[in-house]
Design an enzyme around this catalytic site. Sequence first.
Site, short mmCIF file in Angstrom:
data_model
loop_
_atom_site.label_atom_id
_atom_site.label_comp_id
_atom_site.label_asym_id
_atom_site.label_seq_id
_atom_site.Cartn_x
_atom_site.Cartn_y
_atom_site.Cartn_z
N ASP A 200 -37.50 -41.64 53.97
CA ASP A 200 -36.92 -41.29 55.27
C ASP A 200 -37.82 -41.82 56.40
OD1 ASP A 200 -34.90 -39.56 56.66
OD2 ASP A 200 -36.72 -38.55 57.37
N GLU A 254 -46.96 -47.24 39.24
CA GLU A 254 -47.58 -46.62 38.05
C GLU A 254 -46.50 -46.40 36.98
OE1 GLU A 254 -49.29 -42.92 39.37
OE2 GLU A 254 -50.71 -43.93 40.71
C1 GLC Z 1 -33.56 -39.98 59.06
C2 GLC Z 1 -32.40 -39.30 58.37
C3 GLC Z 1 -31.77 -38.35 59.34
C4 GLC Z 1 -32.78 -37.30 59.70
C5 GLC Z 1 -34.03 -37.94 60.28
C6 GLC Z 1 -35.16 -36.97 60.33
O1 GLC Z 1 -33.15 -40.80 60.09
O2 GLC Z 1 -31.53 -40.26 57.87
O3 GLC Z 1 -30.61 -37.77 58.81
O4 GLC Z 1 -32.24 -36.42 60.64
O5 GLC Z 1 -34.48 -39.01 59.49
O6 GLC Z 1 -35.64 -36.68 59.05
#
Ligand code: GLC
Length: 534
Positions: A200, A254
């Site tokens: 993310d 790994e």
């Molecule tokens: C990313 C995710 C989104 C989330 C953000 C914060 O962009 O795709 O849905 O709100 O990160 O984690």
Amino acid sequence: MAPWWKHGIIYQLYPRSFQDSTGDGVGDLPGIEQRLDYLAWLGVDAAWISPMYPSPMADFGYDVADYTDVDPRFGTLADAESLIAAAHERGLRVILDYVVNHTSSEHPWFLASRSSRANPKRDWYFWKDPAPGGGPPTNWVDRFGGNSAWAWDEATEQYYLHTYLPEQPDLNWGHPGVQEAMLDVLRFWMDRGVDGFRVDVAYRAKVAPQWRDNPPNPDWHEGRDPYKRLLETYTKNLPDAHVVGRMLRDVVDEYRDRVLIGEVTLPPERLVAFYGEHDDEYHLPFNFNLIHCDWTAADVQDQVDRYEAALQSKRLNEGAWPNYVLGNHDVHRLASRIGPEQARVAQMLLLTLRGTPTLYYADELGMPNVKIPPDRVVDPWEKNAPGLGLGRDPARTPMRWTTGPAAGFTVPEATPWLPIGPAEAPTVEEQRASDDSMLALVRALIQLRRSSNALHAGAYRAFHSPDGVFAYERTEKEETLLVLLNMTGRSQLVPLPPHAAQGTMVLSTRPDRAREQVAYRVALHPNEGLILRV
Ligand code: GLC
């Protein structure tokens, strides 16, 4: 043999919205397991599951309170293990979301960190004194509403940084304790058979930020996303993100055969830096440029050609493999952005380009945005910056499986967490029964891609075509396919390239089109995409 993620197709599913097995109106892991046969039938290779970890759900799971467990709403750790095993039995891989930049403010690490300035975990997050004249240490604003990205903590009299909600404090990846704990999370899940991670906001990970004000954005005006008031000079896409990318990749390496995907919203030329100088960061830095560009043949081709050129650039190793994304849980539905007819053309594009495609659940049905009445809005972004069209609820609504009650997603008595969508919205049941449906088209495209070396492994080259048509060839050894995409609402006559002037139609986005032999030129109907074997 190329790794699976180079020839495979990824399918993103939002666990709250795929299938509810408990009748509480929220999807869950046993629900996903019940629907694995559908994914196998569709023909995708991997399911990427948005976060299912314990979470207060301030950002619907992107605020993680424990990285090595499952939220009770979604099931148990045993359910996750069962899902992974059931997926593997069907030849499907499982990719988890890995929230790298922040935890929940309820995570025990943050509770310890905020408990006192002397706590050993204090520096696992970014704590700062007020600026010399008082107020937050920098002018940085948060992503969901453009308020200060610094929250004041009364008890310890310091600010902490949160790039997203105050409930999502940023992790300090410069701290060895954070590195060790977060890298062990990857091992925890790979030990349980997980095949990879989608990281993310990979380009926001911070090791040692410079605490300097971001400059104003000269292009910002009232009515735009308030967050965009400032440029992100000191908050995004810094060298730090590459340091973290390399740490993650080391751990993923790994294990055998795992994939590391990074969420990185950048133009092609800058995106490719996230493969690493020596193929030592992300296998697939997500390419969102086809989501954000204008939907015209010229702009789409420009994005593809710039990306191909950036990938070929000398500074990169041979490991840089392309990928494309057309929809996800953060943007409006594909069918609503470009219309139902072009959505069919778009799926043909996605599934015939060179590079790993990622499909977003229900886009294979042509699902449009679902209208969310004001009293049903739950997305914090829409709540903090209302009325600007930023809300993400319309693209996160439950999967529609059947024409029966609650669309087969949950029990009829339950209130689904988001509205299920109107009766006329598409369902799997109806579309499986029809040869003309979007689902039939997407499945045929997937089958063609799987069976064709030219499509999943071959070279890409665009060729000259009339305005409004994007035309390219895909070639591997003896096999050549031409893809002709009419991205306009008028008919088009496309001359075929001299070395590939005769062929047979393989698949059209128009179900009524008879399979024909063609020579020298092809007439395309309005909004038609066509694949020819030459
Ligand atoms: C990313 C995710 C989104 C989330 C953000 C914060 O962009 O795709 O849905 O709100 O990160 O984690």
